[in-house]
Write a protein that holds these residues in place. Sequence first.
Motif, PDB file in Angstrom:
ATOM      1  N   LEU A 247       0.853  -1.119  -0.122  1.00  0.00           N
ATOM      2  CA  LEU A 247      -0.049  -0.071  -0.013  1.00  0.00           C
ATOM      3  C   LEU A 247       0.795   1.251   0.071  1.00  0.00           C
ATOM      4  N   THR A 248       0.374   2.104  -0.776  1.00  0.00           N
ATOM      5  CA  THR A 248       1.181   3.460  -0.768  1.00  0.00           C
ATOM      6  C   THR A 248       0.358   4.679   0.017  1.00  0.00           C
ATOM      7  N   GLY A 249       1.316   5.449   0.561  1.00  0.00           N
ATOM      8  CA  GLY A 249       0.609   6.658   1.079  1.00  0.00           C
ATOM      9  C   GLY A 249       1.716   7.726   1.638  1.00  0.00           C
ATOM     10  N   THR A 250       1.290   8.417   2.406  1.00  0.00           N
ATOM     11  CA  THR A 250       1.973   9.604   3.044  1.00  0.00           C
ATOM     12  C   THR A 250       2.422   9.391   4.574  1.00  0.00           C
ATOM     13  N   LEU A 251       3.607   9.308   4.857  1.00  0.00           N
ATOM     14  CA  LEU A 251       3.984   8.811   6.261  1.00  0.00           C
ATOM     15  C   LEU A 251       4.504  10.181   6.930  1.00  0.00           C
ATOM     16  N   ASP A 252       3.915  10.361   8.232  1.00  0.00           N
ATOM     17  CA  ASP A 252       4.490  11.143   9.397  1.00  0.00           C
ATOM     18  C   ASP A 252       4.560  10.616  10.475  1.00  0.00           C
ATOM     19  N   GLY A 253       5.881  10.212  10.783  1.00  0.00           N
ATOM     20  CA  GLY A 253       6.100   9.328  12.036  1.00  0.00           C
ATOM     21  C   GLY A 253       5.670   8.066  12.009  1.00  0.00           C
ATOM     22  N   ASP A 254       4.904   7.849  12.823  1.00  0.00           N
ATOM     23  CA  ASP A 254       4.118   6.274  12.988  1.00  0.00           C
ATOM     24  C   ASP A 254       2.558   6.252  12.179  1.00  0.00           C
ATOM     25  N   LEU A 255       2.443   7.603  11.701  1.00  0.00           N
ATOM     26  CA  LEU A 255       1.085   7.627  11.117  1.00  0.00           C
ATOM     27  C   LEU A 255       1.108   7.740   9.483  1.00  0.00           C
ATOM     28  N   PRO A 270      13.775  -2.201   8.867  1.00  0.00           N
ATOM     29  CA  PRO A 270      14.816  -1.852   9.082  1.00  0.00           C
ATOM     30  C   PRO A 270      15.313  -0.683   7.925  1.00  0.00           C
ATOM     31  N   ASP A 271      15.814   0.301   8.324  1.00  0.00           N
ATOM     32  CA  ASP A 271      16.230   1.559   7.249  1.00  0.00           C
ATOM     33  C   ASP A 271      14.993   2.137   6.546  1.00  0.00           C
ATOM     34  N   ALA A 272      14.067   2.059   6.982  1.00  0.00           N
ATOM     35  CA  ALA A 272      12.638   2.541   6.429  1.00  0.00           C
ATOM     36  C   ALA A 272      12.574   4.055   6.742  1.00  0.00           C
ATOM     37  N   PRO A 273      12.165   4.772   5.751  1.00  0.00           N
ATOM     38  CA  PRO A 273      12.000   6.164   6.327  1.00  0.00           C
ATOM     39  C   PRO A 273      10.935   6.724   7.151  1.00  0.00           C
ATOM     40  N   LYS A 274      11.083   7.796   7.763  1.00  0.00           N
ATOM     41  CA  LYS A 274      10.052   8.314   8.583  1.00  0.00           C
ATOM     42  C   LYS A 274       9.098   9.278   8.383  1.00  0.00           C
ATOM     43  N   THR A 275       9.387  10.013   7.189  1.00  0.00           N
ATOM     44  CA  THR A 275       8.319  10.566   6.414  1.00  0.00           C
ATOM     45  C   THR A 275       8.519  10.601   5.045  1.00  0.00           C
ATOM     46  N   GLY A 276       7.334  11.289   4.568  1.00  0.00           N
ATOM     47  CA  GLY A 276       7.228  11.193   3.021  1.00  0.00           C
ATOM     48  C   GLY A 276       6.385  10.315   2.535  1.00  0.00           C
ATOM     49  N   LYS A 277       6.556  10.032   1.135  1.00  0.00           N
ATOM     50  CA  LYS A 277       5.741   9.195   0.336  1.00  0.00           C
ATOM     51  C   LYS A 277       6.654   7.686   0.512  1.00  0.00           C
ATOM     52  N   VAL A 278       5.750   6.755   0.993  1.00  0.00           N
ATOM     53  CA  VAL A 278       6.510   5.333   1.215  1.00  0.00           C
ATOM     54  C   VAL A 278       5.344   4.330   0.615  1.00  0.00           C
ATOM     55  N   THR A 279       5.985   3.170   0.710  1.00  0.00           N
ATOM     56  CA  THR A 279       5.313   1.761   0.505  1.00  0.00           C
ATOM     57  C   THR A 279       5.337   1.094   1.862  1.00  0.00           C
ATOM     58  N   ALA A 280       4.131   0.411   2.314  1.00  0.00           N
ATOM     59  CA  ALA A 280       3.792  -0.358   3.559  1.00  0.00           C
ATOM     60  C   ALA A 280       3.506  -1.638   2.725  1.00  0.00           C
ATOM     61  N   ALA A 281       3.822  -2.730   3.530  1.00  0.00           N
ATOM     62  CA  ALA A 281       3.294  -4.205   3.528  1.00  0.00           C
ATOM     63  C   ALA A 281       2.592  -4.630   4.729  1.00  0.00           C
ATOM     64  N   ILE A 282       1.841  -5.513   4.192  1.00  0.00           N
ATOM     65  CA  ILE A 282       0.769  -6.378   5.122  1.00  0.00           C
ATOM     66  C   ILE A 282       0.405  -7.810   4.597  1.00  0.00           C
ATOM     67  N   LEU A 353       1.352  -3.699   9.716  1.00  0.00           N
ATOM     68  CA  LEU A 353       1.451  -2.714   8.578  1.00  0.00           C
ATOM     69  C   LEU A 353       3.025  -2.224   8.783  1.00  0.00           C
ATOM     70  N   ILE A 354       4.031  -2.395   7.889  1.00  0.00           N
ATOM     71  CA  ILE A 354       5.424  -2.358   8.013  1.00  0.00           C
ATOM     72  C   ILE A 354       5.727  -1.405   6.758  1.00  0.00           C
ATOM     73  N   VAL A 355       6.453  -0.259   7.198  1.00  0.00           N
ATOM     74  CA  VAL A 355       6.830   0.610   6.092  1.00  0.00           C
ATOM     75  C   VAL A 355       8.119  -0.058   5.742  1.00  0.00           C
ATOM     76  N   LEU A 356       8.607  -0.178   4.355  1.00  0.00           N
ATOM     77  CA  LEU A 356       9.518  -0.774   3.809  1.00  0.00           C
ATOM     78  C   LEU A 356      10.736   0.525   3.200  1.00  0.00           C
ATOM     79  N   PRO A 357      11.952   0.272   3.053  1.00  0.00           N
ATOM     80  CA  PRO A 357      12.513   1.200   2.402  1.00  0.00           C
ATOM     81  C   PRO A 357      12.140   1.363   1.012  1.00  0.00           C
ATOM     82  N   GLU A 358      12.172   2.685   0.483  1.00  0.00           N
ATOM     83  CA  GLU A 358      11.702   2.964  -0.961  1.00  0.00           C
ATOM     84  C   GLU A 358      12.814   2.341  -2.098  1.00  0.00           C
ATOM     85  N   ALA A 359      13.949   2.231  -1.656  1.00  0.00           N
ATOM     86  CA  ALA A 359      15.035   1.594  -2.655  1.00  0.00           C
ATOM     87  C   ALA A 359      14.970   0.168  -2.805  1.00  0.00           C
TER      88      ALA A 359
END
Length: 360
Positions: A247-255, A270-282, A353-359
């Motif tokens: 799932l894609t979305g905009t991240l702000d900390g834990d939200l 690991p190494d996931a961003p804390k803000t901005g446009k991200v991808t998360a997995a579930i 729901l886990i945020v993953l590194p964009e790279a």
Amino acid sequence: MTDDIAVEARDSGKVYGQGAGAVTALDGISLTIRKAEFFTLLGPSGCGKTTLLKLIAGFESPTTGQILLDGNDITFDPPNKRPINTVFQSYALFPHLSVAENIGFGLKMLGRPKAEIADTVTRMLALVRLDKMADRKPGQLSGGQQQRVALARALAPAPRVLLLDEPLSALDLQLRKEMQIELKRLQVETGITFIFVTHDQEEALTMSDRIGVMHAGHLLQVGDPRTIYTRPANRFVASFIGESNFLTGTLDGDLLTLDAGPCLTVEHGPDAPKTGKVTAAIRPEQIRITSTTLGDGIPATVTHTVYFGTDTHCLVALNDGTEITVRLQSPASGDVGLRPGSEVTLKFEPGALIVLPEAA
């Protein structure tokens, strides 16, 4: 170097060819494998896992780096000077020799006394549960039985490390599952370090103490099966080990505010961003689904259902068109009561729901 390390690869690389035509099979792999461990190298075809196995066996020499066994540098030792045996995809049994003779062949080549060979063969036959088939020829055995003979032959000299290069790939599904159990039992009973190569995620998850996930010559993540599955290091690991929804979305900390609208709490890989446009997995089994559209949750529409026996996969679409899979335990009737076009609500398990590194 600690006493519990059996095999170590230090910045081991392998390049085939030269110049513009050079192909990098391994790109600086560093890895430690413990004594008496069932370690699996997992990845798609061409990822470098068999090449790494060949470096450990001595069938290939690294272009860069070192290979160590029990703390000793064996990088350029020939295969016959390494206390390591290999079991290949093909059983490579001698068709004219009996089961017992096949098992004892390596010991005979090593010049072991006849009494020692006979005693070892008897023990190996019992270990792989082929006591009553000692006099049969390989052609009189099933595929699973032939694989056991190949294992017994490799285990007979008591190697410090046993390498297994996709040894179950030629077996049918039922035999594969039986042999998965047998392999793990043999590893525990012998206490020998097993290094197993496969592209089959189920084999890796069910048998391994730890798994090393490889892709394009790189080692992406090492961990126990539960960690690899629940906390993948990046998108490739998440997609290759089991099934994941992204799932894609905009991240702000834990939200995370999904592109589909709802705002959810997330975990960080690991190494996931804390803000901005991200991808998360579930994972599909970490999603709950209700046939009501009332209350909190993510609104969705059922597009398709597939019955798998023990569970049913329900494909649903979010408001922005994103499709995700929900895995539900099938009721005795086999009918989960959800039809294409049904309006439903999704809820995610806490921490799933886990945020993953964009790279990745």
